[in-house]
Scaffold this active site. Structure first.
Site, PDB file in Angstrom:
ATOM      1  N   HIS A 214       1.067  -1.042   0.045  1.00  0.00           N
ATOM      2  CA  HIS A 214       0.016  -0.146  -0.109  1.00  0.00           C
ATOM      3  C   HIS A 214       0.882   1.205  -0.051  1.00  0.00           C
ATOM      4  CE1 HIS A 214      -3.439   2.465   0.789  1.00  0.00           C
ATOM      5  NE2 HIS A 214      -2.773   3.067   1.732  1.00  0.00           N
TER       6      HIS A 214
ATOM      7  N   GLN B  39       3.591   1.491  -1.492  1.00  0.00           N
ATOM      8  CA  GLN B  39       4.084   1.854  -2.612  1.00  0.00           C
ATOM      9  C   GLN B  39       2.963   2.393  -3.541  1.00  0.00           C
ATOM     10  OE1 GLN B  39       7.349   1.372  -3.510  1.00  0.00           O
ATOM     11  NE2 GLN B  39       7.576   1.235  -1.338  1.00  0.00           N
ATOM     12  N   ASP B  40       2.022   2.371  -3.425  1.00  0.00           N
ATOM     13  CA  ASP B  40       0.505   2.559  -4.149  1.00  0.00           C
ATOM     14  C   ASP B  40       0.369   4.007  -4.180  1.00  0.00           C
ATOM     15  OD1 ASP B  40       0.415   0.094  -5.230  1.00  0.00           O
ATOM     16  OD2 ASP B  40      -1.237  -0.345  -3.896  1.00  0.00           O
ATOM     17  N   HIS B  41       0.726   4.893  -3.021  1.00  0.00           N
ATOM     18  CA  HIS B  41       0.229   6.524  -3.001  1.00  0.00           C
ATOM     19  C   HIS B  41       0.585   7.271  -4.229  1.00  0.00           C
ATOM     20  CE1 HIS B  41      -1.453   6.481   0.841  1.00  0.00           C
ATOM     21  NE2 HIS B  41      -0.513   5.925   1.436  1.00  0.00           N
TER      22      HIS B  41
END
Length: 91
Positions: free
Chosen positions: A74, A76-78
């Protein structure tokens, strides 16, 4: 402790994401001074996230069990939304 590091990465990258999204809005409004300020602040957030990520890498190098779970992914998804918004400028 490694779980807290993952939350640090999420917090720092989330702050960077927010600042970069606002920078895109400022660029769309031709307010480049604010845009550049926000980009600078976002870079510092990303530096902090990278520092936390390096702590996780170091722990794994020491032989500690570092699980890559949903929380870490999560983090890394920002920044994905940033690309979508930047592409809007060029569309």
């Amino acid at each position: 402790e490694l779980g807290m590091i993952a939350f640090e990465i999420i917090a720092y990258s989330g702050d960077a994401r927010s600042k970069l999204l606002e920078a895109v809005k400022q660029a769309k409004q031709k307010n480049m001074e604010n845009c550049e300020k926000l980009i600078s602040e976002a870079k510092q957030c990303l530096t902090d996230a990278h520092r936390s990520q390096t702590q996780m890498i170091a722990a794994e190098a020491r032989g500690e069990n570092v699980e890559v779970g949903f929380i870490t992914v999560h983090a890394q998804d920002h920044l994905k939304d940033i690309i979508d918004n930047l592409l809007d400028i060029y569309r």
